[in-house]
Design a protein around this motif. Structure first.
Motif, PDB file in Angstrom:
ATOM      1  N   LYS A  52      44.520  30.906  41.199  1.00 52.73           N
ATOM      2  CA  LYS A  52      44.902  32.020  42.075  1.00 52.73           C
ATOM      3  C   LYS A  52      44.783  33.354  41.336  1.00 52.73           C
ATOM      4  CE  LYS A  52      48.504  33.842  45.101  1.00 52.73           C
ATOM      5  NZ  LYS A  52      49.875  33.704  45.604  1.00 52.73           N
ATOM      6  N   SER A  53      45.176  33.365  40.060  1.00 50.78           N
ATOM      7  CA  SER A  53      45.091  34.595  39.275  1.00 50.78           C
ATOM      8  C   SER A  53      43.650  35.105  39.239  1.00 50.78           C
ATOM      9  CB  SER A  53      45.605  34.317  37.851  1.00 50.78           C
ATOM     10  OG  SER A  53      45.046  35.217  36.932  1.00 50.78           O
ATOM     11  N   LEU A  54      42.696  34.203  38.993  1.00 51.26           N
ATOM     12  CA  LEU A  54      41.296  34.629  38.926  1.00 51.26           C
ATOM     13  C   LEU A  54      40.800  35.086  40.297  1.00 51.26           C
ATOM     14  CD1 LEU A  54      39.775  32.032  36.433  1.00 51.26           C
ATOM     15  CD2 LEU A  54      40.191  34.468  36.059  1.00 51.26           C
ATOM     16  N   ALA A  55      41.270  34.407  41.355  1.00 52.73           N
ATOM     17  CA  ALA A  55      40.845  34.814  42.694  1.00 52.73           C
ATOM     18  C   ALA A  55      41.394  36.214  43.018  1.00 52.73           C
ATOM     19  CB  ALA A  55      41.317  33.796  43.729  1.00 52.73           C
ATOM     20  N   LEU A  56      42.648  36.479  42.627  1.00 47.81           N
ATOM     21  CA  LEU A  56      43.250  37.793  42.921  1.00 47.81           C
ATOM     22  C   LEU A  56      42.566  38.904  42.131  1.00 47.81           C
ATOM     23  CD1 LEU A  56      47.098  36.954  42.963  1.00 47.81           C
ATOM     24  CD2 LEU A  56      45.586  37.251  44.934  1.00 47.81           C
ATOM     25  N   THR A  57      42.314  38.645  40.845  1.00 52.24           N
ATOM     26  CA  THR A  57      41.675  39.692  40.033  1.00 52.24           C
ATOM     27  C   THR A  57      40.245  39.928  40.517  1.00 52.24           C
ATOM     28  OG1 THR A  57      41.277  38.002  38.321  1.00 52.24           O
ATOM     29  CG2 THR A  57      43.118  39.505  37.967  1.00 52.24           C
ATOM     30  N   ASP A  58      39.570  38.843  40.899  1.00 55.46           N
ATOM     31  CA  ASP A  58      38.219  38.974  41.432  1.00 55.46           C
ATOM     32  C   ASP A  58      38.210  39.820  42.716  1.00 55.46           C
ATOM     33  OD1 ASP A  58      35.779  37.838  40.414  1.00 55.46           O
ATOM     34  OD2 ASP A  58      35.512  37.112  42.472  1.00 55.46           O
ATOM     35  N   LEU A  59      39.154  39.495  43.593  1.00 58.63           N
ATOM     36  CA  LEU A  59      39.284  40.239  44.848  1.00 58.63           C
ATOM     37  C   LEU A  59      39.500  41.728  44.571  1.00 58.63           C
ATOM     38  CD1 LEU A  59      39.917  40.639  47.900  1.00 58.63           C
ATOM     39  CD2 LEU A  59      42.206  39.745  47.456  1.00 58.63           C
ATOM     40  N   PHE A  60      40.385  42.042  43.628  1.00 55.21           N
ATOM     41  CA  PHE A  60      40.702  43.444  43.343  1.00 55.21           C
ATOM     42  C   PHE A  60      39.477  44.162  42.752  1.00 55.21           C
ATOM     43  CE2 PHE A  60      42.762  46.934  40.973  1.00 55.21           C
ATOM     44  CZ  PHE A  60      43.580  47.450  41.971  1.00 55.21           C
ATOM     45  N   ILE A  61      38.788  43.461  41.845  1.00 51.37           N
ATOM     46  CA  ILE A  61      37.586  44.071  41.236  1.00 51.37           C
ATOM     47  C   ILE A  61      36.560  44.399  42.317  1.00 51.37           C
ATOM     48  CG2 ILE A  61      35.583  43.600  39.759  1.00 51.37           C
ATOM     49  CD1 ILE A  61      37.508  41.940  37.950  1.00 51.37           C
ATOM     50  N   GLU A  62      36.307  43.446  43.198  1.00 52.23           N
ATOM     51  CA  GLU A  62      35.295  43.666  44.236  1.00 52.23           C
ATOM     52  C   GLU A  62      35.742  44.738  45.232  1.00 52.23           C
ATOM     53  OE1 GLU A  62      32.281  42.644  44.247  1.00 52.23           O
ATOM     54  OE2 GLU A  62      32.670  41.564  42.378  1.00 52.23           O
ATOM     55  N   ALA A  63      36.999  44.656  45.664  1.00 57.43           N
ATOM     56  CA  ALA A  63      37.458  45.560  46.722  1.00 57.43           C
ATOM     57  C   ALA A  63      37.663  46.990  46.232  1.00 57.43           C
ATOM     58  CB  ALA A  63      38.740  45.016  47.358  1.00 57.43           C
ATOM     59  N   THR A  64      37.775  47.192  44.917  1.00 58.19           N
ATOM     60  CA  THR A  64      37.938  48.569  44.423  1.00 58.19           C
ATOM     61  C   THR A  64      36.605  49.186  44.001  1.00 58.19           C
ATOM     62  OG1 THR A  64      38.523  47.724  42.223  1.00 58.19           O
ATOM     63  CG2 THR A  64      40.352  48.380  43.651  1.00 58.19           C
ATOM     64  N   ARG A  65      35.520  48.429  44.114  1.00 60.33           N
ATOM     65  CA  ARG A  65      34.204  48.976  43.747  1.00 60.33           C
ATOM     66  C   ARG A  65      33.909  50.337  44.363  1.00 60.33           C
ATOM     67  NH1 ARG A  65      30.483  45.972  40.923  1.00 60.33           N
ATOM     68  NH2 ARG A  65      30.982  43.761  40.881  1.00 60.33           N
ATOM     69  N   PRO A  66      34.208  50.520  45.688  1.00 57.16           N
ATOM     70  CA  PRO A  66      33.887  51.820  46.311  1.00 57.16           C
ATOM     71  C   PRO A  66      34.604  53.003  45.654  1.00 57.16           C
ATOM     72  CG  PRO A  66      34.375  50.172  47.997  1.00 57.16           C
ATOM     73  CD  PRO A  66      34.719  49.549  46.679  1.00 57.16           C
ATOM     74  N   ALA A  67      35.643  52.748  44.857  1.00 59.86           N
ATOM     75  CA  ALA A  67      36.325  53.861  44.172  1.00 59.86           C
ATOM     76  C   ALA A  67      35.439  54.417  43.057  1.00 59.86           C
ATOM     77  CB  ALA A  67      37.667  53.401  43.607  1.00 59.86           C
ATOM     78  N   GLY A  68      34.503  53.612  42.578  1.00 60.92           N
ATOM     79  CA  GLY A  68      33.557  54.090  41.565  1.00 60.92           C
ATOM     80  C   GLY A  68      34.146  54.227  40.167  1.00 60.92           C
TER      81      GLY A  68
END
Ligand SMILES: Cc1ncc(COP(=O)(O)O)c(C=O)c1O
Ligand SMILES: Nc1ccccc1C(=O)C[C@H](N)C(=O)O
Length: 411
Positions: A308-324
């Motif tokens: 779950k930890s890896l899934a959450l960190t992965d999700l955050f990395i991908e979803a914050t991409r548009p912040a640049g």
């Protein structure tokens, strides 16, 4: 598969085998708490346990509680509770003092076990207390301190190959970037060069499975107030591999580490096992909070936690991409702790603006926006919302408001 929409996240939450643990924490409403890597959340069972220790054990039974309530044995019983979380045998872990004090004890013991050598090898950019304690130990022991970049394997191998390193001190997960080090491989490399290893587990205990015994670690220390949820300033732990017990000599030779403390004899004789790393009386009320959280932790499947930890960190990395923002955390899952760090020179103001939106992360100088992911109380949907909030904070420029600019107090 990383969820990509909020609906995906809600479905993941429904199927999450760890979801039930969230109800075992008291969390402020309206907040997404991504700072459990600095101070973990409060388990619901803790206030009652602390009250029982104060009102019944202390208030009613007074001195008798040292025996009846197991106060005297707490450093060992709590150590045995931490042992399965870090891959150690119960008698290899004791609880007491703080991380910094335990670092001091472990480093001195390791230097004494390797008396032909005089170098302590540390890492550039480690958490400051590790650097400062190494300085202090080196001064007292007449040792020489060197530092390498721990994530530069060639540099690390080169420093160890010099053949004069008595002890290597590394953080298993870097507090700033969240990089996870290969404990088995680095320990093997160190041992092949005649070097002992002390691992700092502050950012890995309770964040991912740790295998101290099978990875052949010599010593390890860690705190319990982050992912282990034992509360601010909670007692720390120390691991000493069984093979070092008989020969280890630590410097803070107080009576709790004595073989027969109630003989009240004039000379020091070290206790058996990891107990020889104890020093003096411990904060029993604080230990009660640790006991409550460890009862919860005994029921956690660390394999599921890591997933779950890896899934959450992965999700955050991908979803914050548009912040640049530039990612400071390794993208490869096997090199990542339970944290995501992003870089921006104005990161402090961005984190402050985000906190105002109810998403709590922190900032580490000079430019790290840091987000910790505690899988027991975070939902996928929370992480999705937090990522959206960060993207909006960065894109809108709301962080430029002057009230976010000035650093004050503890961060
Ligand atoms: C890697 C690391 N070591 C040590 C500490 C803290 O040491 P202490 O518990 O003595 O304050 C921290 C955090 O505070 C840390 O991140
Ligand atoms: N104990 C604290 C008290 C006050 C503020 C922060 C801490 C931390 O633990 C910092 C943490 N080690 C970190 O990785 O930033």
């Amino acid at each position: 598969m990383t969820p990509t929409t909020r609906d995906d996240c809600l479905r993941r939450d429904e199927k999450d085998p760890l979801a039930g643990f969230r109800d075992e924490f008291l969390l402020p409403s309206g907040t997404v708490y991504l700072d459990g890597n600095s101070l973990g959340a409060l388990p619901a069972a803790t206030p009652g346990r602390v009250a029982r220790t104060v009102e019944q054990e202390w208030g009613e039974r007074l001195i008798a509680s040292w025996n009846e309530a197991g106060w005297w044995e707490k450093p060992r019983t709590l150590g045995a509770g931490i042992a399965p979380l870090v891959g150690a045998a119960p008698h290899e872990v004791v609880v007491g003092d703080g991380t910094s004090a335990n670092l001091f004890k472990a480093l001195v013991a390791a230097l004494r076990l390797n008396p032909e050598r005089h170098v302590v090898l540390g890492e550039r950019g480690n958490f400051p207390t590790d650097l400062y304690i190494t300085e202090g130990v080196s001064e007292i022991m007449g040792a020489v301190e060197r530092r390498v970049h721990a994530d530069n394997r060639a540099a690390l191998a080169g420093a160890l190959a010099a053949g004069d390193v008595a002890v290597l001190l590394l953080s298993h997960v870097d507090y700033s970037t969240g990089a996870l080090r290969d404990m088995a491989e680095i320990t093997r490399l160190a041992h092949a060069n005649g070097t002992l290893v002390v691992w700092d587990l502050c950012h890995s205990a309770g964040a991912l499975p740790v295998e101290l015994a099978s990875d052949r670690a010599d010593f390890a220390v860690g705190c319990t107030y982050k992912y282990l949820n034992a509360g601010p300033g909670a007692p720390a732990f120390l691991f000493a591999a069984e093979r070092h017990h008989a020969a280890s000599r630590q410097p803070l030779t107080g009576w709790h580490g004595h073989a027969r403390p109630f003989d009240f004899s004039a000379g020091y004789a070290p206790a058996e096992g990891a107990s020889r790393f104890l020093s003096g009386s411990q904060p029993v009320v604080a230990a009660a909070a640790l006991e409550a959280s460890l009862e919860l932790w005994q029921r956690v499947d660390l394999g599921l936690l890591r997933e779950k930890s890896l899934a959450l960190t992965d999700l955050f990395i991908e979803a914050t991409r548009p912040a640049g923002l530039r990612l400071a955390t390794p993208r490869e899952p096997e090199r990542r702790g339970s944290q995501v760090s992003l870089r921006h020179p104005d990161g402090y103001a961005m984190v402050r603006a985000l906190i105002e939106r109810g998403v709590v992360g922190d900032f580490r100088a000079p430019d790290i926006l840091r987000f910790g992911f505690a899988p027991l109380y975070l939902r996928y949907a929370d992480v999705f919302d937090a990522a959206q909030a960060l993207v909006e904070v960065v894109r809108s420029g709301e962080w430029r408001d002057p009230r976010f600019a000035v650093a004050t107090g503890v961060t």
